[in-house]
Design a protein around this motif. Structure first.
Motif, mmCIF file in Angstrom:
data_model
loop_
_atom_site.group_PDB
_atom_site.id
_atom_site.type_symbol
_atom_site.label_atom_id
_atom_site.label_comp_id
_atom_site.label_asym_id
_atom_site.label_seq_id
_atom_site.Cartn_x
_atom_site.Cartn_y
_atom_site.Cartn_z
ATOM 1 N N UNK A 112 1.045 -1.101 -0.281
ATOM 2 C CA UNK A 112 0.335 -0.253 -0.209
ATOM 3 C C UNK A 112 1.217 1.502 -0.147
ATOM 4 N N UNK A 113 0.370 2.282 0.065
ATOM 5 C CA UNK A 113 1.006 3.870 -0.133
ATOM 6 C C UNK A 113 0.911 4.576 1.318
ATOM 7 N N UNK A 114 1.397 4.643 2.159
ATOM 8 C CA UNK A 114 0.589 5.824 3.057
ATOM 9 C C UNK A 114 1.466 7.318 2.755
ATOM 10 N N UNK A 115 0.146 7.838 3.504
ATOM 11 C CA UNK A 115 -0.467 9.693 3.389
ATOM 12 C C UNK A 115 1.645 9.732 3.509
ATOM 13 N N UNK A 116 1.928 9.392 4.403
ATOM 14 C CA UNK A 116 3.944 10.108 4.317
ATOM 15 C C UNK A 116 4.250 9.914 2.342
ATOM 16 N N UNK A 117 3.670 9.340 1.492
ATOM 17 C CA UNK A 117 4.163 8.956 0.888
ATOM 18 C C UNK A 117 4.958 7.464 0.058
ATOM 19 N N UNK A 118 5.113 6.829 1.396
ATOM 20 C CA UNK A 118 5.801 5.419 1.401
ATOM 21 C C UNK A 118 5.339 4.512 0.872
ATOM 22 N N UNK A 119 5.546 4.097 0.513
ATOM 23 C CA UNK A 119 5.346 2.321 -0.677
ATOM 24 C C UNK A 119 5.487 1.332 0.759
ATOM 25 N N UNK A 120 4.122 0.965 1.004
ATOM 26 C CA UNK A 120 4.896 -0.004 2.236
ATOM 27 C C UNK A 120 4.632 -1.840 1.409
ATOM 28 N N UNK A 121 5.529 -2.840 1.233
ATOM 29 C CA UNK A 121 5.418 -4.267 0.965
ATOM 30 C C UNK A 121 5.913 -4.791 2.239
ATOM 31 N N UNK A 122 4.808 -5.781 2.587
ATOM 32 C CA UNK A 122 5.213 -6.982 3.714
ATOM 33 C C UNK A 122 4.532 -7.975 3.615
ATOM 34 N N UNK A 123 5.333 -9.446 3.407
ATOM 35 C CA UNK A 123 5.393 -10.608 3.219
ATOM 36 C C UNK A 123 3.576 -10.889 4.736
ATOM 37 N N UNK A 124 2.972 -11.402 4.647
ATOM 38 C CA UNK A 124 2.180 -11.538 5.419
ATOM 39 C C UNK A 124 2.456 -12.221 7.478
ATOM 40 N N UNK A 125 3.249 -11.046 7.588
ATOM 41 C CA UNK A 125 3.116 -11.564 9.177
ATOM 42 C C UNK A 125 4.967 -11.668 9.528
ATOM 43 N N UNK A 126 5.306 -10.991 7.800
ATOM 44 C CA UNK A 126 7.309 -10.833 8.472
ATOM 45 C C UNK A 126 7.480 -9.110 8.683
ATOM 46 N N UNK A 127 8.616 -9.456 7.563
ATOM 47 C CA UNK A 127 9.394 -7.718 7.434
ATOM 48 C C UNK A 127 8.299 -7.582 6.974
ATOM 49 N N UNK A 128 8.352 -5.576 7.080
ATOM 50 C CA UNK A 128 7.895 -4.412 5.928
ATOM 51 C C UNK A 128 9.244 -4.143 5.357
#
Length: 159
Positions: A112-128
């Motif tokens: 997802x894209x957050x309000x700080x303009x960062x794209x976050x990618x995360x394996x479910x239950x894992x590291x972001x």
């Protein structure tokens, strides 16, 4: 924050992408590691999480999945063969390579894209994993694309 059901856009895929199961499954012909772009069927909101599952991989190629966001309305006749470098270096696009060790068969990944303009990618239950999205206007519509690149040959939308 979800705007409704999500599928892949039947008219906005790379040359080697086939969509099936009502637009939920995108598969790339593994004779090439490129031409695997697949845009989603609607725009997303900031902080709207998307979830996919890696359904198939091919060990013939290096590299893995890429996810991206853009403010530029996609056009069928202008899809490039790859997101990197073709879209990464264009203003109005953000492309994030997903680490290969995250892209195992059966892995569920949210991004997802957050309000700080960062794209976050995360394996479910894992590291972001975080990447700053330069040149995107978060007040304008955000289109999302997935690049079935390299060893990743099929993904399923779960969101």
């Amino acid at each position: 924050r979800c705007l409704g059901p999500m599928t892949f856009n039947m008219d906005l895929t790379g040359q080697y992408v086939t969509l099936s199961q009502g637009g939920q499954l995108a598969s790339r012909n593994t004779s090439s590691f490129m031409n695997g772009l697949a845009f989603l069927s609607r725009t997303v909101k900031v902080d709207e999480k998307l979830c996919i599952r890696i359904e198939d991989r091919n060990s013939s190629w290096d590299g893995a999945l890429r996810v991206g966001f853009t403010n530029i309305c996609p056009q069928r006749n202008s899809l490039p063969p790859a997101s990197i470098p073709d879209l990464r270096d264009r203003r109005g696009y953000c492309v994030v390579p997903v680490p290969e060790d995250v892209c195992r068969c059966g892995a569920e990944i949210q991004f997802w894209m957050n309000y700080a303009g960062m794209v976050i990618v995360q394996k479910i239950g894992g590291e972001k994993y975080y990447l700053k999205a330069e040149g995107l206007n978060l007040n304008n519509p955000l289109w999302v694309f997935i690049d079935l690149y390299g060893s990743t040959s099929a993904v399923r939308l779960l969101s």
